[in-house]
Design a protein around this motif. Structure first.
Motif, short mmCIF file in Angstrom:
data_model
loop_
_atom_site.label_atom_id
_atom_site.label_comp_id
_atom_site.label_asym_id
_atom_site.label_seq_id
_atom_site.Cartn_x
_atom_site.Cartn_y
_atom_site.Cartn_z
N THR A 1 3.95 -6.97 12.03
CA THR A 1 3.62 -8.41 12.02
C THR A 1 4.57 -9.07 13.57
OG1 THR A 1 5.58 -8.84 11.00
CG2 THR A 1 3.54 -9.58 9.92
N GLY A 2 5.16 -8.02 14.16
CA GLY A 2 5.62 -8.27 14.94
C GLY A 2 5.16 -8.31 16.45
N PRO A 3 3.98 -7.60 17.18
CA PRO A 3 3.21 -7.99 17.88
C PRO A 3 2.72 -9.10 17.56
CG PRO A 3 3.06 -5.51 17.33
CD PRO A 3 4.46 -5.70 16.34
N PHE A 4 2.45 -9.63 16.46
CA PHE A 4 1.22 -10.84 16.02
C PHE A 4 2.29 -11.82 16.64
CE2 PHE A 4 -0.68 -7.72 14.34
CZ PHE A 4 -2.25 -8.56 14.57
N GLU A 5 3.76 -11.77 16.80
CA GLU A 5 4.75 -12.68 16.95
C GLU A 5 5.81 -12.86 17.63
OE1 GLU A 5 5.93 -13.47 11.37
OE2 GLU A 5 7.14 -11.40 12.29
N GLU A 6 4.96 -12.20 18.31
CA GLU A 6 5.74 -12.30 19.66
C GLU A 6 5.28 -14.02 20.22
OE1 GLU A 6 4.49 -9.81 22.69
OE2 GLU A 6 6.00 -7.51 21.50
N SER A 7 4.84 -14.68 20.23
CA SER A 7 4.29 -15.60 20.12
C SER A 7 4.39 -16.91 19.27
CB SER A 7 2.69 -15.54 21.35
OG SER A 7 1.69 -15.40 19.67
N ARG A 8 4.02 -16.64 18.51
CA ARG A 8 3.81 -17.36 16.78
C ARG A 8 4.28 -16.82 15.26
NH1 ARG A 8 -0.05 -21.66 15.03
NH2 ARG A 8 0.13 -22.00 12.92
N ARG A 9 5.42 -17.46 14.79
CA ARG A 9 5.92 -16.60 14.08
C ARG A 9 5.56 -17.27 13.00
NH1 ARG A 9 11.03 -14.54 11.98
NH2 ARG A 9 11.64 -14.92 9.72
N ALA A 10 4.56 -15.93 11.71
CA ALA A 10 3.51 -16.25 11.07
C ALA A 10 4.40 -16.68 9.99
CB ALA A 10 2.85 -15.12 10.79
N THR A 11 4.05 -17.12 8.21
CA THR A 11 4.71 -17.59 7.67
C THR A 11 4.08 -15.95 6.57
OG1 THR A 11 4.76 -19.37 7.61
CG2 THR A 11 4.79 -18.21 4.92
N ILE A 12 5.12 -15.13 5.68
CA ILE A 12 4.96 -13.87 4.80
C ILE A 12 5.18 -14.31 3.44
CG2 ILE A 12 5.93 -12.24 4.75
CD1 ILE A 12 6.12 -11.67 7.35
N TYR A 13 4.18 -13.47 2.66
CA TYR A 13 4.65 -14.06 1.24
C TYR A 13 4.73 -12.42 0.79
CZ TYR A 13 2.23 -18.27 2.85
OH TYR A 13 2.57 -19.92 3.07
N ALA A 14 5.74 -12.75 -0.49
CA ALA A 14 5.74 -11.66 -1.24
C ALA A 14 6.66 -11.69 -1.69
CB ALA A 14 6.84 -10.59 -0.59
N HIS A 15 6.68 -10.79 -3.39
CA HIS A 15 7.56 -10.36 -4.82
C HIS A 15 8.64 -11.03 -4.63
CE1 HIS A 15 8.94 -9.99 -8.51
NE2 HIS A 15 8.31 -10.68 -8.39
N GLU A 16 9.54 -11.58 -5.01
CA GLU A 16 10.63 -11.88 -5.55
C GLU A 16 12.09 -10.56 -4.66
OE1 GLU A 16 12.23 -14.22 -8.07
OE2 GLU A 16 12.28 -13.01 -9.66
#
Length: 416
Positions: A95-110
């Motif tokens: 996700t790093g290159p995608f998030e340089e302009s905007r932070r995404a919401t990441i979903y995962a198991h706890e």
């Protein structure tokens, strides 16, 4: 094109699995409208809709830049969400290159967060075992991770990129797995719970796997009656009947190992007896998705023993054993020297008894660690073993050992 390719893989005419990335480097391939599939060591599924981009799995630190370039060639929509199928590093670093302009919401198991904490705690060990498993001597294990923003325990429904992601937790290769079902496309995203080879639930160098729970997850996924399945390793599968067959036969294969192992364990058998007795169902041996090319049945048996029976293997000599080198030296003395053990190893190898040859060669090297000739024999024995193995796990360990002894022999000046 992808449907034709998937058909060839299904028929065993092409290889695409966790071992062979048949479409790697081909960019994002359309599956249905708004859904793209990116093949690599850790596949990524991209969703575009409502002006948003979502990713199921995000690949590895080694391919993040290529993933970004390929996805951007397919869609310019901002990344708003990503889902981790589990916390292995080939799924969580893109996700790093995608998030340089905007932070995404990441979903995962706890449980993903606890995995990341363990990875930091054991980063040196993970570097060593993955160097050995993948023959990557320069590999360094990461210690910084992109943690999920939203976690769940049992199930969660999320609406992103114009579609619905019905998430549920499963145990199998890991304790933190997420399966996703996208009802709009009758699309199943199993993560690593299906990898186009036998289930990776016995890996000898990794933490506990969960074979029985994996069987349950396979049945649960089969009951969804999906029309498309996009695993996180290996080719897509199209068609309800094929998906059900692949999932249910994988469950049958794995459940057979579980049942046989538990029956013998409950009867009081030693681990040695169980390992050399349990075999997978013969009638499934020709399935292209049930080849033991990554993990293998006897490793699954050992993992089941570890899960249900602890670490004592039933051999009283192994409860409080002598150091390996002490035992090896005693056996070498009885045999007339380490060279005699090395000769016996070569004799066993010539007779096709590679397992016995491995024991004898290792004992010889432990008894005479500075004997170049002994190391040359050890290198030959384990090179032969690596060449004759099918699973990446066994090949990795044996190749590493062979290279290790070749280096020792050269350093010590062994004659060719």
């Amino acid at each position: 094109m992808i449907a034709e390719y998937a058909d060839r893989v299904w028929r065993g005419e092409s290889d695409d699995s966790i071992v062979d990335q048949g479409m790697e480097g081909k960019g994002v391939k359309p599956i249905v409208d708004g859904v793209g599939w990116w093949s690599g060591f850790g596949n990524v599924v991209a969703f575009e809709g409502s002006g948003e981009l979502a990713l199921f799995d995000t690949s590895s630190p080694f391919s993040a830049a290529q993933l970004h370039a390929d996805v951007r060639a397919w869609s310019s929509a901002p990344l708003t969400a990503a889902f981790y199928s589990h916390g292995h590093i080939d799924h969580v670093f893109g996700t790093g290159p995608f998030e340089e302009s905007r932070r995404a919401t990441i979903y995962a198991h706890e449980a993903v967060a606890a995995r990341f904490e363990r990875y930091v705690l054991t980063s040196g060990y993970n570097a060593v075992i993955n160097q050995r498993q993948f023959q990557a001597p320069g590999l360094r294990w990461p210690v910084e991770y992109r943690h999920p923003d939203v976690t769940y325990r049992d199930s969660l429904t999320v609406r992103q990129a114009g579609v619905t992601f019905d998430l549920f937790h499963a145990k199998g290769e890991t304790d933190d797995a997420t399966v996703a079902y996208v009802p709009e496309h009758r699309l199943l995203l199993p993560g690593d719970l299906f990898i186009w080879v036998t289930p990776n639930c016995g890996n000898p160098q990794k933490v506990q796997r969960y074979p029985r729970e994996w069987v349950h997850a396979l049945h649960r996924m089969a009951a969804l009656d999906a029309e498309i399945m996009l695993p996180s390793h290996g080719a897509p599968i199209f068609g309800r009947d094929r998906i059900r067959q692949a999932l249910l036969e994988t469950a049958e294969w794995l459940e057979s190992l579980v049942t046989q192992t538990l029956d013998l364990l409950n009867a009081g058998a030693r681990l040695d007896e169980i390992v050399h007795t349990v075999t997978p169902p013969e009638h499934l041996a020709d399935r292209p998705y049930l080849r033991a090319r990554y993990d293998e049945p006897e490793f699954v048996v050992r993992n089941l023993w570890r899960l249900y029976g602890g670490w004592y293997d039933g051999n009283p000599a192994n409860l409080k054993p002598a150091p390996d080198a002490v035992l090896a030296t005693a056996v070498a003395d009885l045999a007339g020297g380490a060279a005699r053990l090395a000769d016996a190893a070569l004799d066993a190898l010539s007779r096709g008894d590679e397992r016995l040859a491995g024991h004898l060669a290792e004992m010889a090297a432990l008894a005479a660690p500075t004997d170049a000739g002994v190391h040359r024999v050890r290198a030959q024995v384990f090179s032969t073993r690596a060449a004759n193995e099918q699973s990446l796990m066994a090949k990795g360990v044996f190749t590493w050992v062979s290279s290790e002894s070749s280096a020792h022999a050269n350093r010590l000046g062994a004659p060719e």
